[in-house]
Enzyme design. Structure first.
Site, PDB file in Angstrom:
ATOM      1  N   ASP A   1       0.839  -1.206   0.000  1.00 40.72           N
ATOM      2  CA  ASP A   1       0.000   0.000   0.000  1.00 40.72           C
ATOM      3  C   ASP A   1       0.868   1.248   0.000  1.00 40.72           C
ATOM      4  OD1 ASP A   1      -2.134  -1.698   0.372  1.00 40.72           O
ATOM      5  OD2 ASP A   1      -2.079  -1.480   2.562  1.00 40.72           O
TER       6      ASP A   1
HETATM    7  N1  URA Z   1      -0.991  -5.914   3.996  1.00 40.40           N
HETATM    8  C1  URA Z   1      -1.485  -4.667   3.983  1.00 40.40           C
HETATM    9  O1  URA Z   1      -2.493  -4.391   4.588  1.00 40.40           O
HETATM   10  N2  URA Z   1      -0.826  -3.753   3.277  1.00 40.40           N
HETATM   11  C2  URA Z   1       0.296  -3.997   2.611  1.00 40.40           C
HETATM   12  O2  URA Z   1       0.858  -3.111   1.992  1.00 40.40           O
HETATM   13  C3  URA Z   1       0.793  -5.297   2.629  1.00 40.40           C
HETATM   14  C4  URA Z   1       0.116  -6.246   3.336  1.00 40.40           C
END
Ligand code: URA
Length: 322
Positions: A94
């Site tokens: 993310d």
């Molecule tokens: N899980 C998440 O919530 N975000 C990420 O970026 C990776 C794994």
């Protein structure tokens, strides 16, 4: 291997009539292509097999998104990568998640690593807004229900001295925003999320925003996670030789069926009388990894040395000898 689709999805693309070879729609699966002379297009766009396979690890900083182009013109992880080759991320992070992000143009390995059946370990350092409840920890360990179903069991280890507000979470899946959603489902807000490792590889020594190529050992270790040993297909071989049939058992699964392949007798085979792993009697019989042709048997050639080294590795991993 061109980064268009997974093996299975590629079959659907072919069956949908979206693939052309030299302008003619491909009608059957398994149609052979000569990458040097044939022009292959998918939905009108030319595709090519990557000439150089590359593998990269980045320590992703906050505020970068894992996409090639963003309609809102936000910064992307590609702004940090100064390479000419087109690579894609092995799983996404993310925008506000930091840490280990891998890239490659080896579609075969990437697809395998991301497939849930490979159960590749991803380890996260999670900071949450209030202390993790023991009962909630239990739930997370066992698996909790998200929109699309129950998560697989996770390892949840609070970091001592943090009042259970910092936790190391290890998961074997890679659903979208999985860690955030797991904690949010139980009423926690994630303050910070950092991926510590992917398949055992860490960003140790890499400052935020920096990247480097993986070492050969790291590439081998990623491949071994998905039962891919040296000599199994990857884009690097595609240009020079057809993927070799893979010996099975501890040497990996059949690339077509996904089931353990048959082990050929021969240098790694079993003694036909005793059924035990046989001793190698002859000289190396392998094919040159680059040309696909039978190698020279001259003791001094590079081929012989490579073959010997490979054989020793296979023998070690098969428990033959020591
Ligand atoms: N899980 C998440 O919530 N975000 C990420 O970026 C990776 C794994």
């Amino acid at each position: 291997m061109s980064g268009i689709a997974s093996r299975r999805a590629a079959e659907e693309v072919v069956l949908a009539g979206e693939v052309r070879i030299n302008g003619k729609v491909v009608e059957s699966l398994g149609t052979q292509v000569d990458p040097e002379h044939d022009t292959v297009t998918v939905r009108g766009k030319r595709v090519a097999v990557a000439e150089h396979v590359i593998y990269i690890i980045m320590n992703k900083p906050k505020d970068y998104i894992t996409t090639a182009k963003d309609e809102k013109d936000r910064r992307t992880v590609y702004d940090l990568l100064s390479i000419r080759e087109r690579v894609f991320p092995i799983g996404r992070l993310d925008r506000n998640t930091t840490g280990v992000l891998l890239f490659t143009n080896d579609g075969f390995l990437a697809t395998k690593l991301m497939h849930p059946s490979s159960e590749v370990k991803k380890e996260y350092h999670v900071s949450i807004d209030h202390s993790l409840d023991e009962a909630h920890r239990d739930k997370l360990c066992k698996g909790i229900y998200l929109e699309e179903g129950k998560t697989s069991p996770a390892e949840i280890v609070p970091i001592p001295g943090t009042k259970s507000k910092e936790i190391v979470v290890t998961i074997h899946e890679g659903r979208n925003r999985q860690v955030r959603r797991m904690f949010e489902a139980l009423g926690y807000e994630i303050v910070h999320l950092n991926r510590i490792s992917y398949g055992g590889l860490t960003a140790a020594g890499l400052a935020k925003g920096k990247w480097r190529f993986l070492t050969n050992q790291e590439i081998r270790s990623l491949k071994s996670l998905v039962g891919q040993s040296e000599g199994t297909p990857s884009a690097s071989r595609a240009k020079t030789s057809r993927p070799a049939k893979r010996p099975g058992g501890q040497f990996g699964n059949d690339v077509k069926t996904g089931k353990p392949g048959k082990r050929p007798n021969g240098q790694f085979g079993k003694d036909t009388k005793t059924g035990r792993p046989g001793k190698r009697t002859g000289k190396p019989t392998g094919k040159d990894v680059k040309t696909g042709r039978p190698g020279k048997r001259d003791e001094n050639t590079k081929h012989t040395v490579e073959t010997k080294a490979r054989t020793m590795r296979h023998r070690r991993s098969a428990g033959i000898g020591h």
